[in-house]
Design a protein around this motif. Structure first.
Motif, PDB file in Angstrom:
ATOM      1  N   GLY A   1      -7.709  -6.819  -9.604  1.00  0.00           N
ATOM      2  CA  GLY A   1      -8.346  -7.180  -8.351  1.00  0.00           C
ATOM      3  C   GLY A   1      -9.091  -6.005  -7.765  1.00  0.00           C
ATOM      4  N   THR A   2      -9.361  -6.099  -6.475  1.00  0.00           N
ATOM      5  CA  THR A   2     -10.090  -5.036  -5.785  1.00  0.00           C
ATOM      6  C   THR A   2      -9.210  -3.811  -5.554  1.00  0.00           C
ATOM      7  OG1 THR A   2     -11.465  -6.673  -4.652  1.00  0.00           O
ATOM      8  CG2 THR A   2     -11.402  -4.458  -3.701  1.00  0.00           C
ATOM      9  N   TYR A   3      -7.919  -4.050  -5.281  1.00  0.00           N
ATOM     10  CA  TYR A   3      -7.024  -2.964  -4.891  1.00  0.00           C
ATOM     11  C   TYR A   3      -5.980  -2.613  -5.949  1.00  0.00           C
ATOM     12  CZ  TYR A   3      -9.103  -4.157  -0.409  1.00  0.00           C
ATOM     13  OH  TYR A   3     -10.001  -4.416   0.599  1.00  0.00           O
ATOM     14  N   TYR A   4      -5.696  -3.545  -6.871  1.00  0.00           N
ATOM     15  CA  TYR A   4      -4.659  -3.315  -7.873  1.00  0.00           C
ATOM     16  C   TYR A   4      -5.126  -3.755  -9.252  1.00  0.00           C
ATOM     17  CZ  TYR A   4      -1.569  -2.823  -3.821  1.00  0.00           C
ATOM     18  OH  TYR A   4      -0.997  -2.427  -2.642  1.00  0.00           O
ATOM     19  N   HIS A   5      -4.646  -3.042 -10.247  1.00  0.00           N
ATOM     20  CA  HIS A   5      -4.891  -3.410 -11.633  1.00  0.00           C
ATOM     21  C   HIS A   5      -3.592  -3.197 -12.401  1.00  0.00           C
ATOM     22  CE1 HIS A   5      -7.398  -2.747 -15.571  1.00  0.00           C
ATOM     23  NE2 HIS A   5      -6.627  -3.822 -15.617  1.00  0.00           N
ATOM     24  N   ILE A   6      -3.003  -4.290 -12.879  1.00  0.00           N
ATOM     25  CA  ILE A   6      -1.741  -4.255 -13.630  1.00  0.00           C
ATOM     26  C   ILE A   6      -2.000  -4.813 -15.024  1.00  0.00           C
ATOM     27  CG2 ILE A   6       0.657  -5.053 -13.727  1.00  0.00           C
ATOM     28  CD1 ILE A   6       0.130  -3.264 -11.335  1.00  0.00           C
TER      29      ILE A   6
ATOM     30  N   LYS B   1      -3.381   5.667  13.136  1.00  0.00           N
ATOM     31  CA  LYS B   1      -2.836   7.018  13.045  1.00  0.00           C
ATOM     32  C   LYS B   1      -1.625   7.056  12.130  1.00  0.00           C
ATOM     33  CE  LYS B   1      -1.047  10.857  15.818  1.00  0.00           C
ATOM     34  NZ  LYS B   1      -0.722  11.333  17.191  1.00  0.00           N
ATOM     35  N   GLU B   2      -0.687   6.116  12.343  1.00  0.00           N
ATOM     36  CA  GLU B   2       0.507   6.103  11.494  1.00  0.00           C
ATOM     37  C   GLU B   2       0.164   5.716  10.059  1.00  0.00           C
ATOM     38  OE1 GLU B   2       4.976   4.181  11.044  1.00  0.00           O
ATOM     39  OE2 GLU B   2       3.601   3.384  12.558  1.00  0.00           O
ATOM     40  N   GLN B   3      -0.773   4.791   9.876  1.00  0.00           N
ATOM     41  CA  GLN B   3      -1.185   4.436   8.523  1.00  0.00           C
ATOM     42  C   GLN B   3      -1.642   5.683   7.762  1.00  0.00           C
ATOM     43  OE1 GLN B   3       0.156   1.049   8.550  1.00  0.00           O
ATOM     44  NE2 GLN B   3      -1.432   0.999   6.979  1.00  0.00           N
ATOM     45  N   GLY B   4      -2.326   6.580   8.481  1.00  0.00           N
ATOM     46  CA  GLY B   4      -2.793   7.808   7.854  1.00  0.00           C
ATOM     47  C   GLY B   4      -1.671   8.701   7.374  1.00  0.00           C
ATOM     48  N   TYR B   5      -0.502   8.607   8.008  1.00  0.00           N
ATOM     49  CA  TYR B   5       0.656   9.386   7.543  1.00  0.00           C
ATOM     50  C   TYR B   5       1.001   9.028   6.101  1.00  0.00           C
ATOM     51  CZ  TYR B   5       1.605  10.189  12.572  1.00  0.00           C
ATOM     52  OH  TYR B   5       1.532  10.524  13.900  1.00  0.00           O
ATOM     53  N   TYR B   6       0.740   7.777   5.733  1.00  0.00           N
ATOM     54  CA  TYR B   6       1.068   7.280   4.397  1.00  0.00           C
ATOM     55  C   TYR B   6      -0.150   7.315   3.459  1.00  0.00           C
ATOM     56  CZ  TYR B   6       5.409   5.654   6.513  1.00  0.00           C
ATOM     57  OH  TYR B   6       6.626   5.601   7.169  1.00  0.00           O
ATOM     58  N   GLY B   7      -1.234   7.929   3.929  1.00  0.00           N
ATOM     59  CA  GLY B   7      -2.433   7.998   3.108  1.00  0.00           C
ATOM     60  C   GLY B   7      -3.197   6.699   3.031  1.00  0.00           C
TER      61      GLY B   7
ATOM     62  N   GLY C   1       0.803  -1.215   0.000  1.00  0.00           N
ATOM     63  CA  GLY C   1       0.000   0.000   0.000  1.00  0.00           C
ATOM     64  C   GLY C   1       0.829   1.254   0.000  1.00  0.00           C
ATOM     65  N   ALA C   2       2.109   1.147   0.434  1.00  0.00           N
ATOM     66  CA  ALA C   2       2.958   2.328   0.457  1.00  0.00           C
ATOM     67  C   ALA C   2       3.391   2.730  -0.951  1.00  0.00           C
ATOM     68  CB  ALA C   2       4.179   2.092   1.343  1.00  0.00           C
ATOM     69  N   ILE C   3       3.672   1.732  -1.806  1.00  0.00           N
ATOM     70  CA  ILE C   3       4.040   1.993  -3.196  1.00  0.00           C
ATOM     71  C   ILE C   3       3.400   0.912  -4.066  1.00  0.00           C
ATOM     72  CG2 ILE C   3       6.230   3.140  -2.657  1.00  0.00           C
ATOM     73  CD1 ILE C   3       7.669   0.550  -3.301  1.00  0.00           C
ATOM     74  N   SER C   4       3.497   1.070  -5.374  1.00  0.00           N
ATOM     75  CA  SER C   4       2.920   0.074  -6.279  1.00  0.00           C
ATOM     76  C   SER C   4       3.715  -1.222  -6.197  1.00  0.00           C
ATOM     77  CB  SER C   4       2.919   0.590  -7.713  1.00  0.00           C
ATOM     78  OG  SER C   4       4.192   0.426  -8.309  1.00  0.00           O
ATOM     79  N   PRO C   5       3.076  -2.365  -6.384  1.00  0.00           N
ATOM     80  CA  PRO C   5       3.803  -3.641  -6.358  1.00  0.00           C
ATOM     81  C   PRO C   5       4.854  -3.740  -7.458  1.00  0.00           C
ATOM     82  CG  PRO C   5       1.529  -3.962  -7.062  1.00  0.00           C
ATOM     83  CD  PRO C   5       1.628  -2.564  -6.563  1.00  0.00           C
ATOM     84  N   THR C   6       4.610  -3.137  -8.603  1.00  0.00           N
ATOM     85  CA  THR C   6       5.598  -3.187  -9.685  1.00  0.00           C
ATOM     86  C   THR C   6       6.868  -2.461  -9.279  1.00  0.00           C
ATOM     87  OG1 THR C   6       3.779  -3.160 -11.274  1.00  0.00           O
ATOM     88  CG2 THR C   6       5.983  -2.731 -12.132  1.00  0.00           C
ATOM     89  N   LEU C   7       6.729  -1.257  -8.734  1.00  0.00           N
ATOM     90  CA  LEU C   7       7.902  -0.504  -8.288  1.00  0.00           C
ATOM     91  C   LEU C   7       8.602  -1.220  -7.144  1.00  0.00           C
ATOM     92  CD1 LEU C   7       9.717   1.965  -8.321  1.00  0.00           C
ATOM     93  CD2 LEU C   7       8.031   3.164  -6.911  1.00  0.00           C
TER      94      LEU C   7
ATOM     95  N   ARG D   1      -5.659  -6.639   0.756  1.00  0.00           N
ATOM     96  CA  ARG D   1      -4.806  -5.908  -0.181  1.00  0.00           C
ATOM     97  C   ARG D   1      -3.419  -6.538  -0.256  1.00  0.00           C
ATOM     98  NH1 ARG D   1      -3.647   0.090   1.444  1.00  0.00           N
ATOM     99  NH2 ARG D   1      -2.565  -1.029   3.106  1.00  0.00           N
ATOM    100  N   ALA D   2      -2.891  -6.962   0.888  1.00  0.00           N
ATOM    101  CA  ALA D   2      -1.568  -7.584   0.902  1.00  0.00           C
ATOM    102  C   ALA D   2      -1.547  -8.864   0.078  1.00  0.00           C
ATOM    103  CB  ALA D   2      -1.145  -7.879   2.341  1.00  0.00           C
ATOM    104  N   GLU D   3      -2.653  -9.626   0.112  1.00  0.00           N
ATOM    105  CA  GLU D   3      -2.697 -10.844  -0.697  1.00  0.00           C
ATOM    106  C   GLU D   3      -2.599 -10.507  -2.182  1.00  0.00           C
ATOM    107  OE1 GLU D   3      -5.503 -14.778  -1.525  1.00  0.00           O
ATOM    108  OE2 GLU D   3      -5.977 -13.437   0.155  1.00  0.00           O
ATOM    109  N   GLU D   4      -3.307  -9.478  -2.626  1.00  0.00           N
ATOM    110  CA  GLU D   4      -3.204  -9.053  -4.021  1.00  0.00           C
ATOM    111  C   GLU D   4      -1.804  -8.537  -4.335  1.00  0.00           C
ATOM    112  OE1 GLU D   4      -7.835  -7.606  -4.787  1.00  0.00           O
ATOM    113  OE2 GLU D   4      -6.155  -6.311  -5.340  1.00  0.00           O
ATOM    114  N   PHE D   5      -1.258  -7.746  -3.429  1.00  0.00           N
ATOM    115  CA  PHE D   5       0.081  -7.185  -3.600  1.00  0.00           C
ATOM    116  C   PHE D   5       1.111  -8.295  -3.813  1.00  0.00           C
ATOM    117  CE2 PHE D   5       4.135  -5.603  -2.025  1.00  0.00           C
ATOM    118  CZ  PHE D   5       4.207  -4.294  -2.488  1.00  0.00           C
ATOM    119  N   LEU D   6       1.071  -9.309  -2.953  1.00  0.00           N
ATOM    120  CA  LEU D   6       2.038 -10.396  -3.039  1.00  0.00           C
ATOM    121  C   LEU D   6       1.780 -11.301  -4.235  1.00  0.00           C
ATOM    122  CD1 LEU D   6       2.434 -11.287   0.730  1.00  0.00           C
ATOM    123  CD2 LEU D   6       4.143 -10.234  -0.767  1.00  0.00           C
ATOM    124  N   GLU D   7       0.519 -11.454  -4.617  1.00  0.00           N
ATOM    125  CA  GLU D   7       0.228 -12.234  -5.821  1.00  0.00           C
ATOM    126  C   GLU D   7       0.842 -11.573  -7.048  1.00  0.00           C
ATOM    127  OE1 GLU D   7      -3.598 -14.016  -8.333  1.00  0.00           O
ATOM    128  OE2 GLU D   7      -3.850 -13.367  -6.244  1.00  0.00           O
TER     129      GLU D   7
END
Length: 361
Positions: free
Chosen positions: A165-170, A126-132, A93-99, A143-149
């Motif tokens: 998926g729900t959170y990512y589209h590549i 609160k800290e999660q909000g720092y990263y949007g 969630g911090a950056i794109s899975p491709t990057l 989301r992590a499951e999609e990220f790692l897939e």
């Protein structure tokens, strides 16, 4: 089971490393909120090289707003070391899975594959909000499951990789730099968290499920269910070791008055939604001693990873072997101060563990 593997947390601040920075700007204050936390490469490298000497498998470079970026820090340290591996903590969630894959593959190429991943979901809204990032606990795991897939798709598949998926589209994703490592085409993945969602993610996308220390009786059924599915189980915590048990207990109790209870309470007690962290702060009917060697008294002042094995080298080694008998195969340790504790572990405890492993074959 193969020999146990031991990892250590690379502390962000020079005062936790147990070495003194030559740069006054790098001196830590009492509050993590106020620490400058610029990378202290000189002292970090001293710590890395000591870890190499004593046989530590890898160093955890943690993720948090008050720390240097773990990928950049690991890259800098890997370029100046030879054997030590780096376990990079990162949050989907911090950056794109491709990057992300592009960065990890580049690190692997620069270090000859000396990189693994500690995938974490974040524990503080609160800290999660720092990263949007404003997703709830279970959504972060989805989301992590999609990220790692997606990451696995890049590591396993040649050519374009498409995912929707729900959170990512590549669409026909490409990463030109491959993952480089002896006998591997992807990094080992450690999934942290004690919830059912964390366990499920570890089985689907991980190599090792990481849990905070707990009593063997409580851990045993959870560990068995995971290793039966071909996934390793690792434990995270601290060590307080001295030549005698009494000295170790005295050192443990001396920690209660140190640390920063107010900051820890704000970050981990009031805002965390992690099941394992909540457990660490639960009041125990029998006090802070969960077993004769497992102590949680430092948790209020030093955080959940300060759940500690306490005792003499023999006590600590026997506790580690107790966890090995039930199937735990990896450990991530920390201590006070880090350098001194890690050195003592390598000199006084690790040889005892290795000898016990030989006798148990």
């Amino acid at each position: 089971m193969n020999s146990l593997r031991f990892h250590w947390r690379l502390a962000a601040q020079a005062n936790r490393l147990g070495v003194v920075s030559k740069d006054a700007k790098l001196q830590a204050s009492n509050s993590p909120e106020q620490q400058v936390n610029l990378p202290d490469i000189e002292n970090n490298l001293f710590f890395c090289r000591r870890a190499e000497e004593i046989g530590i498998d890898s160093l955890l470079t943690a993720f948090g707003y008050y720390r240097p970026d773990p990928i950049l820090l690991s890259t800098a340290l890997a370029m100046a070391t030879e054997r030590i591996k780096f376990m990079v903590a990162y949050r989907p969630g911090a950056i794109s899975p491709t990057l992300f894959v592009q960065q990890i593959n580049t690190l692997s190429a620069l270090s000859n594959g000396r990189v693994s991943l500690n995938v974490i979901m974040g524990h503080s809204q609160k800290e999660q909000g720092y990263y949007g990032d404003f997703l709830e606990h279970d959504q972060r795991y989805q989301r992590a499951e999609e990220f790692l897939e997606i990451c696995q798709g890049f590591w396993q598949q040649n050519g374009g990789f498409t995912f929707k998926g729900t959170y990512y589209h590549i669409e026909e994703g490409q990463v030109g730099t491959p993952f480089v490592a002896p006998e591997r085409n992807s990094p080992e993945i450690y999934i942290g968290g004690g919830s059912p969602a964390a366990q499920e993610l570890a089985v689907k996308q991980g190599n090792c499920w990481l849990l905070l220390f707990d009593t063997p009786d409580k851990l045993r059924p959870r560990v068995k269910s995971i290793i039966d599915q071909g996934i390793e189980v690792g434990l995270r915590g601290s060590i307080i070791a001295r030549p005698t048990r009494q000295e170790a207990i005295e050192a443990a109790y001396s920690l209660i008055s140190t640390g920063n209870k107010q900051w820890i309470d704000q970050v981990f007690v009031k805002t965390s939604d992690f099941q394992s962290i909540k457990f660490a702060y639960q009041e125990e009917a029998d006090g802070n001693w969960l077993t004769p060697w497992l102590w949680k008294g430092a948790v209020p002042a030093h955080g959940p990873s300060s759940m500690a094995l306490v005792g003499s080298p023999i006590d600590i080694a026997e506790a580690i072997m107790e966890y090995k008998k039930m199937g735990c195969s990896q450990f991530i340790f920390s201590g006070w101060p880090e350098l001194e504790t890690m050195t003592y572990f390598g000199k006084e405890i690790l040889p005892v563990v290795r000898e016990m492993e030989k006798r148990s074959v």
